[in-house]
Design an enzyme around this catalytic site. Structure first.
Site, mmCIF file in Angstrom:
data_model
loop_
_atom_site.group_PDB
_atom_site.id
_atom_site.type_symbol
_atom_site.label_atom_id
_atom_site.label_comp_id
_atom_site.label_asym_id
_atom_site.label_seq_id
_atom_site.Cartn_x
_atom_site.Cartn_y
_atom_site.Cartn_z
ATOM 1 N N ASN A 184 -27.648 -17.636 -78.695
ATOM 2 C CA ASN A 184 -26.511 -16.712 -78.683
ATOM 3 C C ASN A 184 -26.709 -15.646 -79.769
ATOM 4 O O ASN A 184 -26.581 -15.908 -80.962
ATOM 5 C CB ASN A 184 -25.237 -17.536 -78.928
ATOM 6 N N LYS A 207 -23.870 -15.057 -82.373
ATOM 7 C CA LYS A 207 -23.789 -16.031 -83.467
ATOM 8 C C LYS A 207 -24.839 -15.707 -84.534
ATOM 9 O O LYS A 207 -24.579 -15.815 -85.727
ATOM 10 C CB LYS A 207 -24.014 -17.449 -82.931
ATOM 11 N N ASP A 221 -22.509 -27.074 -82.248
ATOM 12 C CA ASP A 221 -21.932 -27.421 -80.957
ATOM 13 C C ASP A 221 -20.410 -27.388 -81.119
ATOM 14 O O ASP A 221 -19.885 -27.790 -82.159
ATOM 15 C CB ASP A 221 -22.402 -28.799 -80.485
ATOM 16 N N LYS A 266 -9.573 -13.471 -85.058
ATOM 17 C CA LYS A 266 -10.068 -14.795 -84.625
ATOM 18 C C LYS A 266 -11.178 -15.279 -85.565
ATOM 19 O O LYS A 266 -11.189 -16.438 -85.977
ATOM 20 C CB LYS A 266 -10.589 -14.719 -83.185
ATOM 21 N N HIS A 315 -12.392 -22.186 -85.765
ATOM 22 C CA HIS A 315 -13.185 -23.396 -85.966
ATOM 23 C C HIS A 315 -14.603 -23.063 -86.421
ATOM 24 O O HIS A 315 -15.128 -23.624 -87.366
ATOM 25 C CB HIS A 315 -13.211 -24.178 -84.647
ATOM 26 N N ARG A 316 -15.237 -22.096 -85.714
ATOM 27 C CA ARG A 316 -16.620 -21.753 -86.044
ATOM 28 C C ARG A 316 -16.696 -21.127 -87.438
ATOM 29 O O ARG A 316 -17.571 -21.447 -88.235
ATOM 30 C CB ARG A 316 -17.196 -20.798 -84.998
HETATM 31 P P1 IMP Z 1 -20.856 -23.706 -77.849
HETATM 32 O O1 IMP Z 1 -21.231 -25.045 -78.371
HETATM 33 O O2 IMP Z 1 -20.506 -22.734 -78.951
HETATM 34 O O3 IMP Z 1 -21.873 -23.149 -76.903
HETATM 35 O O4 IMP Z 1 -19.504 -23.884 -77.032
HETATM 36 C C1 IMP Z 1 -19.408 -24.726 -75.889
HETATM 37 C C2 IMP Z 1 -18.254 -24.278 -75.014
HETATM 38 O O5 IMP Z 1 -17.008 -24.457 -75.721
HETATM 39 C C3 IMP Z 1 -18.272 -22.805 -74.626
HETATM 40 O O6 IMP Z 1 -19.038 -22.591 -73.468
HETATM 41 C C4 IMP Z 1 -16.801 -22.518 -74.384
HETATM 42 O O7 IMP Z 1 -16.391 -22.964 -73.112
HETATM 43 C C5 IMP Z 1 -16.124 -23.398 -75.420
HETATM 44 N N1 IMP Z 1 -15.907 -22.629 -76.667
HETATM 45 C C6 IMP Z 1 -16.654 -22.703 -77.797
HETATM 46 N N2 IMP Z 1 -16.171 -21.891 -78.741
HETATM 47 C C7 IMP Z 1 -15.099 -21.267 -78.184
HETATM 48 C C8 IMP Z 1 -14.208 -20.282 -78.666
HETATM 49 O O8 IMP Z 1 -14.277 -19.804 -79.807
HETATM 50 N N3 IMP Z 1 -13.241 -19.901 -77.813
HETATM 51 C C9 IMP Z 1 -13.109 -20.398 -76.555
HETATM 52 N N4 IMP Z 1 -13.935 -21.279 -76.047
HETATM 53 C C10 IMP Z 1 -14.933 -21.738 -76.862
#
Ligand code: IMP
Length: 192
Positions: A9, A12, A68, A171, A176-177
């Site tokens: 990504n 990110k 994740d 946001k 969370h991130r």
């Molecule tokens: P990843 O691990 O960051 O790839 O997230 C996995 C999945 O969680 C994504 O494909 C989204 O469906 C959901 N997701 C992760 N972060 C977010 C966010 O900040 N907003 C909304 N959905 C999220």
């Protein structure tokens, strides 16, 4: 100091490079010659992020971290959780994922949910994990167009707008991130 962020990504990668400035040279998977899809076959966010970081560390011999994230809904016993991206099937279709979530919650009064991110870092041969979590609730229809994933149906506690209505700058201050990344960065800066 060089460290690989095991993600495909670009957003990110840009975000973390921006925050860390010149102190760390953040390498992409392409930079280390990794052009494969990283497996995520574990049953937890902790397991999946560690799986990706360990694979990259062992295969390419670099210090690295991986993340994740999942949406955990209380009334659904933590679903979709680790399966958030593929909740409605392997196509990773955001619209279908939201539809399925709202259907499952249609008769539920308890709308509490949380986004949780786990970052696994491997540095000096040691695994460390950093967690970021934001609580909120799932509303019963989509609102807003910014962001991605479940953003249009998630309202953080203490806010009146969904993540998709508030826009990326707000946001990214509270998400969370952002919380998990802040812990990672605090650790990396202290280590320097
Ligand atoms: P990843 O691990 O960051 O790839 O997230 C996995 C999945 O969680 C994504 O494909 C989204 O469906 C959901 N997701 C992760 N972060 C977010 C966010 O900040 N907003 C909304 N959905 C999220």
């Amino acid at each position: 100091m060089k460290i690989c962020f095991a993600t495909n990504n670009q957003k990110k990668l840009d975000e973390i490079r921006d925050i860390l400035g010149d102190e760390y040279d953040i390498l992409s998977l392409q930079d280390i010659g990794c052009h494969e899809e990283l497996a995520e076959t574990q049953k937890t966010l902790e397991g999946n992020s560690a799986q990706k970081a360990e694979y990259v560390h062992q295969t390419y011999g670099v210090d690295c971290f991986a993340d994740d994230t999942g949406l955990e809904v209380y009334a659904l016993d933590g679903e979709p959780g680790v399966y958030s991206a593929r909740y409605a099937g392997p196509g990773r279709d955001n619209e279908a994922n939201i539809r399925k979530l709202l259907e499952r919650l249609a008769d539920k009064k308890d709308r509490r949910a949380q986004f949780r991110t786990v970052i696994s870092l491997i540095i000096d041969g040691k695994l460390r994990q950093f967690e970021g979590c934001i609580k909120g609730e799932i509303i019963d229809e989509k609102k807003g167009t910014a962001g991605f994933g479940y953003d249009p149906v998630f309202v953080p506690s203490g806010e009146s707008l969904t993540f998709a209505q508030m826009g990326s700058s707000k946001k990214n201050d509270i998400s969370h991130r952002a919380l998990a990344v802040a812990k990672l960065i605090k650790f990396l800066k202290k280590k320097k």
